[in-house]
Design an enzyme around this catalytic site. Sequence first.
Site, short mmCIF file in Angstrom:
data_model
loop_
_atom_site.label_atom_id
_atom_site.label_comp_id
_atom_site.label_asym_id
_atom_site.label_seq_id
_atom_site.Cartn_x
_atom_site.Cartn_y
_atom_site.Cartn_z
N TYR A 55 5.96 29.56 -25.10
CA TYR A 55 5.28 30.05 -26.29
C TYR A 55 6.05 29.69 -27.56
O TYR A 55 7.26 29.86 -27.65
CB TYR A 55 5.12 31.58 -26.23
CG TYR A 55 4.59 32.16 -27.53
CD1 TYR A 55 3.26 31.96 -27.90
CD2 TYR A 55 5.42 32.85 -28.40
CE1 TYR A 55 2.78 32.46 -29.09
CE2 TYR A 55 4.95 33.35 -29.60
CZ TYR A 55 3.62 33.15 -29.93
OH TYR A 55 3.14 33.62 -31.12
N HIS A 85 0.40 30.16 -43.06
CA HIS A 85 0.92 31.53 -43.18
C HIS A 85 1.42 31.86 -44.59
O HIS A 85 1.71 33.02 -44.88
CB HIS A 85 2.03 31.77 -42.16
CG HIS A 85 1.53 31.96 -40.76
ND1 HIS A 85 0.69 31.07 -40.14
CD2 HIS A 85 1.75 32.96 -39.87
CE1 HIS A 85 0.42 31.49 -38.91
NE2 HIS A 85 1.04 32.65 -38.73
N GLU A 415 -2.33 41.61 -32.46
CA GLU A 415 -1.27 42.39 -33.10
C GLU A 415 -1.89 43.72 -33.54
O GLU A 415 -2.26 43.90 -34.70
CB GLU A 415 -0.67 41.59 -34.26
CG GLU A 415 -0.01 40.31 -33.75
CD GLU A 415 0.07 39.19 -34.77
OE1 GLU A 415 -0.19 39.46 -35.96
OE2 GLU A 415 0.37 38.06 -34.37
#
Length: 512
Positions: A55, A85, A415
């Site tokens: 990951y 981001h 999340e």
Amino acid sequence: MSNLLEVTAGDLSLATLRRIHAQPIVFRLAANDRKRIAAATALVEKIVSTGEAAYGINTGFGLLAQTRIPTEQLDLLQRNLLLSHAAGVGTPLPDAVVRLILALKINALARGHSGVTLGLLDALLALLENEVYPLIPAQGSVGASGDLAPLAHMSAVLLGIGKVRVRGSVLPATEGLRLAGLRPIKLHAKEGLALINGTQVSTALALAGLFGAEDVFGAAVIAGAMSVDALKGSDSPFDDRIHQVRGQPGQIAVAREYRELMAGSAIRASHLDCSRVQDPYSFRCQPQVMGACLDLIRNCSVTLQLEANAVTDNPLLFVEQGDVLSGGNFHAEPVAFAADTLALAIAEIGNLSERRIAVLVDPKMSGLPAFLVENSGLNSGFMIAQVTAAALVSENKTIAVPCSVDSIPTSANQEDHVSMATHAARRLAPMVDNAAGVVGIELLAAAQGIDFHRPARSSAALEEVHAAVRAGVPFYAADRYFAPDIEVAQNLVKSGCFSRFVNRLLPSRRES
């Protein structure tokens, strides 16, 4: 050079962190740190070469973690991560906070569990050394998968994207890199994710709040001791025997400071036989309230020092075992709780201070001239200064509402629980400003009260503080434009100049 810091990753003290916040610094990493970084880089390269799925190294992110990325696109993956981001909004963070963020990020990456290259670390070190501070918007993090948006803005500068501030001037990132002796870099596998994962923004903001809270606390203890003399209050409530039988460590420590600050006061000696039995709580219970605040500050300092030295990105590399483990160290719940707790302490410090101001300006309570000025009626004196203190206290009460009890799902519910640590910590700066304003007003009021008792003098320590106040603000003989006086006193509080009298109480100052 005086601003050179030889550091071992994971071993920053609170005193060092305060120094980083206070002034430009240059980091020098230990040789062993560089060896660990190189070993972790080699593990990432091995994973990439074998094609083993890991990951964040050769997969997508968040909900897209199951998507494998071809080797030839791994560098682009990291670049795209930063650009997508970098979605923050709001006023840029102050240089002092950004400097701390850079230092914390370097400290975390240098622990050798993040898989970044030495070249990336050296680029961050160069930004720090040359005072090239990325412009980081203050808003956009929920403090969960790390401070993603603000750290992406910090990191995008390394690509030559975004803006920086250099000694007060805002410049394009490419110009900032040039001033630091750098060119835009090319990110390697894992580096973009390692840069934006982590709690460095929320931790830096919380540390700045801690340092401010310590300075306000120190000044408030001084102001409170001065106010006792201005009131001609009793020093019996500070007797060590009272506090020992309760056993609260902060209370015991703070009571000792009050006793030592007031020792030798001729003002106190002048009314030993007065008929006053008990003073209002805001005077009498200072050790109990301020001691409880001190215990909170100390507890928060432990949490924040640990977090400042922590590895908080994801996944983490454990080189000796050859393992890459995905976890959740980026969740900033410890920081959120610390920030919320600091907010409570800051609010209470100001609250107690304002109550003492209210007593001093009330002639029925204090025995001093109404509103601490002669010819009251013609002169309003400290009337509205106390109102200002009340306004600041009430504002802090509303800001102090805990942020950590809030949560909102993000990233398509991957999340699904977040800490809100970043704005929990960011709200500490205005709270410190407000509390410093209140304590500054109390310093002026207490100094005024002491002046009314002349020729009797206070203790040596408190006379030294009185002289420092009077060096910037003269005695209030008649009404004048008051705001500049308050600003001077507020800045004295924020400067930490009075903390030296109580340094042994304050976690980040007692080491220095």
